[in-house]
Design a protein around this motif. Structure first.
Motif, short mmCIF file in Angstrom:
data_model
loop_
_atom_site.label_atom_id
_atom_site.label_comp_id
_atom_site.label_asym_id
_atom_site.label_seq_id
_atom_site.Cartn_x
_atom_site.Cartn_y
_atom_site.Cartn_z
N UNK A 27 0.82 -1.20 0.00
CA UNK A 27 0.00 0.00 0.00
C UNK A 27 0.86 1.26 0.00
N UNK A 28 1.92 1.24 0.80
CA UNK A 28 2.80 2.42 0.88
C UNK A 28 3.40 2.76 -0.47
N UNK A 29 3.70 1.73 -1.26
CA UNK A 29 4.32 1.95 -2.57
C UNK A 29 3.38 2.63 -3.55
N UNK A 30 2.07 2.65 -3.27
CA UNK A 30 1.10 3.29 -4.17
C UNK A 30 0.79 4.73 -3.78
N UNK A 31 1.41 5.23 -2.72
CA UNK A 31 1.08 6.56 -2.21
C UNK A 31 1.26 7.63 -3.28
N UNK A 32 0.43 8.65 -3.20
CA UNK A 32 0.49 9.77 -4.15
C UNK A 32 0.20 11.05 -3.40
N UNK A 33 0.39 12.18 -4.07
CA UNK A 33 0.13 13.48 -3.46
C UNK A 33 -1.33 13.54 -3.01
N UNK A 34 -1.54 13.95 -1.76
CA UNK A 34 -2.88 14.08 -1.21
C UNK A 34 -3.19 13.06 -0.15
N UNK A 35 -2.46 11.94 -0.12
CA UNK A 35 -2.71 10.90 0.88
C UNK A 35 -2.20 11.37 2.24
N UNK A 95 -13.58 7.58 -17.85
CA UNK A 95 -14.52 7.91 -18.93
C UNK A 95 -15.37 9.12 -18.57
N UNK A 96 -15.39 9.49 -17.29
CA UNK A 96 -16.11 10.68 -16.86
C UNK A 96 -15.18 11.89 -16.71
N UNK A 97 -13.93 11.70 -17.13
CA UNK A 97 -12.97 12.79 -17.07
C UNK A 97 -12.29 12.93 -15.74
N UNK A 98 -12.45 11.97 -14.83
CA UNK A 98 -11.91 12.07 -13.48
C UNK A 98 -10.61 11.28 -13.35
N UNK A 99 -9.64 11.87 -12.66
CA UNK A 99 -8.40 11.17 -12.36
C UNK A 99 -8.58 10.37 -11.08
N UNK A 100 -8.26 9.08 -11.09
CA UNK A 100 -8.38 8.28 -9.86
C UNK A 100 -7.45 8.80 -8.77
N UNK A 101 -7.98 8.91 -7.57
CA UNK A 101 -7.19 9.40 -6.44
C UNK A 101 -6.83 8.29 -5.46
N UNK A 102 -7.85 7.55 -5.03
CA UNK A 102 -7.56 6.48 -4.07
C UNK A 102 -8.53 5.32 -4.24
N UNK A 103 -8.14 4.18 -3.65
CA UNK A 103 -8.85 2.92 -3.85
C UNK A 103 -8.93 2.19 -2.52
N UNK A 104 -10.05 1.52 -2.29
CA UNK A 104 -10.23 0.62 -1.16
C UNK A 104 -10.78 -0.70 -1.65
N UNK A 105 -10.40 -1.78 -0.97
CA UNK A 105 -10.87 -3.10 -1.38
C UNK A 105 -11.60 -3.80 -0.24
#
Length: 343
Positions: A27-35, A95-105
């Motif tokens: 999970x840490x390896x997927x971190x991006x600006x904003x987390x 497809x809605x023009x949105x950039x993915x920010x975060x994900x939960x499973x």
């Protein structure tokens, strides 16, 4: 009276803790600006301003992998369904023009197999990396009595954002070109029919496909993630609309990106992975049904007015786009040459 523990009831808390520790680096390896923060809290935090947004609209999606999971469970190929899970969500965001920010499973099972679960979640992390979103949390539910031995289920949830005024579709009109981005295979839809075809043919997952691979190897190819090239196309002002081709195929999904008074004229045949012709022939499935159930080689459709510029940008991004057809002024999707698609 003998004392009873949670483990006696079929739930292993220590195994769950071990899984959390094992996936923290993923999970840490997927971190991006904003987390903000990491795994282990009661909720995940995200700072939209730190991610660079000024006046954002949030877009959310949720999905699963369907009965493709049965093949993963029966073959022990757990490495790719996590990518599928992310793809099914983030492709619906872009497809809605949105950039993915975060994900939960959400991972549910009868008895937790830490190694299998780690492989699944490693795939989720890989999908997040490909799409540029962060894996910020999730839930692992061990529910004895709800699932047979070895079974598990997956659900995914993703949130993206777009600046106000940049959502898609926008400005789609008759005469616009429809481009296609190829799929890697069946992706994550239609597997109930796939499984029926293979069972009726008396084949197994280890049966040889026409190219020497096993059926399992062919069918477990993960769903392609189209986020980054499509974001580039959108930021360049070239993308007017898009449709992720999932259940319902081209006839069911392409109209979702079109105005009510528009339709699409598509020109077949086009090249597609050999698995589709194999399924059509082996299962005696009509072309119309194939197109209604499967992506048939088209994982994503893009609606553009400047096809030449869009194709050039996509080629630079490593894609292999082709012109699939055009938007018309008549509602409905017409596919010319569909009878030759699976020959």
């Amino acid at each position: 009276m003998t004392s009873v523990t949670y483990r006696d009831a079929g739930v292993d808390i220590e195994a769950g803790d071990a899984l959390v520790e094992a996936i923290k680096p993923l999970a840490k390896a997927t971190s991006r600006a904003g987390v903000l923060g990491g795994l282990g809290g009661f909720g995940a935090l995200f700072d939209l301003k730190a991610a660079g947004f000024v006046d954002p609209i949030l877009v959310s999606t949720t999905d699963g992998v369907g009965t493709k999971l049965k093949i993963a469970i029966e073959t022990g190929i757990h490495d790719y369904v996590g990518i599928d899970l992310v793809a099914m969500c983030v492709n619906d965001l872009i497809v809605q023009g949105a950039a993915p920010l975060f994900f939960l499973d959400y991972f549910a099972t009868g008895a937790l197999d830490v190694e299998a679960a780690k492989r699944v979640i490693a795939g989720i992390a890989q999908g997040c990396t490909i799409s540029g979103c962060a894996l910020v949390g999730g839930e692992t539910a061990e529910m004895p009595g709800m699932y047979a031995a070895g079974d598990y289920d997956l659900a995914g949830f993703s949130v993206g954002a777009a600046e106000r005024g940049t959502l898609l579709p926008a400005g789609v009109a008759a005469g616009d070109a429809i481009l296609a981005l190829p799929s890697s295979g069946v992706h994550s839809n239609g597997f109930s029919l796939v499984r029926r075809i293979i069972a009726n043919a008396g084949l197994g997952w280890d049966s040889a496909f026409t190219d020497g691979r096993t059926l399992a190897e062919v069918l477990m190819q993960p769903t392609r993630i189209y986020v980054k090239p499509m974001l580039a196309l959108h930021k360049a002002g070239l993308l007017k609309g898009a449709a992720h081709i999932t259940g319902g195929g081209l006839p069911g999904n392409l109209p979702r990106a079109l105005p009510d008074d528009c339709g699409a004229a598509l020109h077949g045949p086009w090249e597609m992975p050999a698995v589709f012709a194999w399924l059509a022939k082996t299962g005696n499935v009509a072309a119309e049904e194939m197109l209604r159930v499967f992506n048939c080689g088209v994982g994503m459709t893009l609606i553009v007015s400047d096809a030449q510029a869009a194709m050039a940008l996509l080629h630079e991004a490593g894609e292999a786009p082709f012109v699939l057809g055009q938007v018309t002024g008549t509602p409905g999707v017409v596919i010319a040459g569909q009878e030759r698609l699976f020959a």
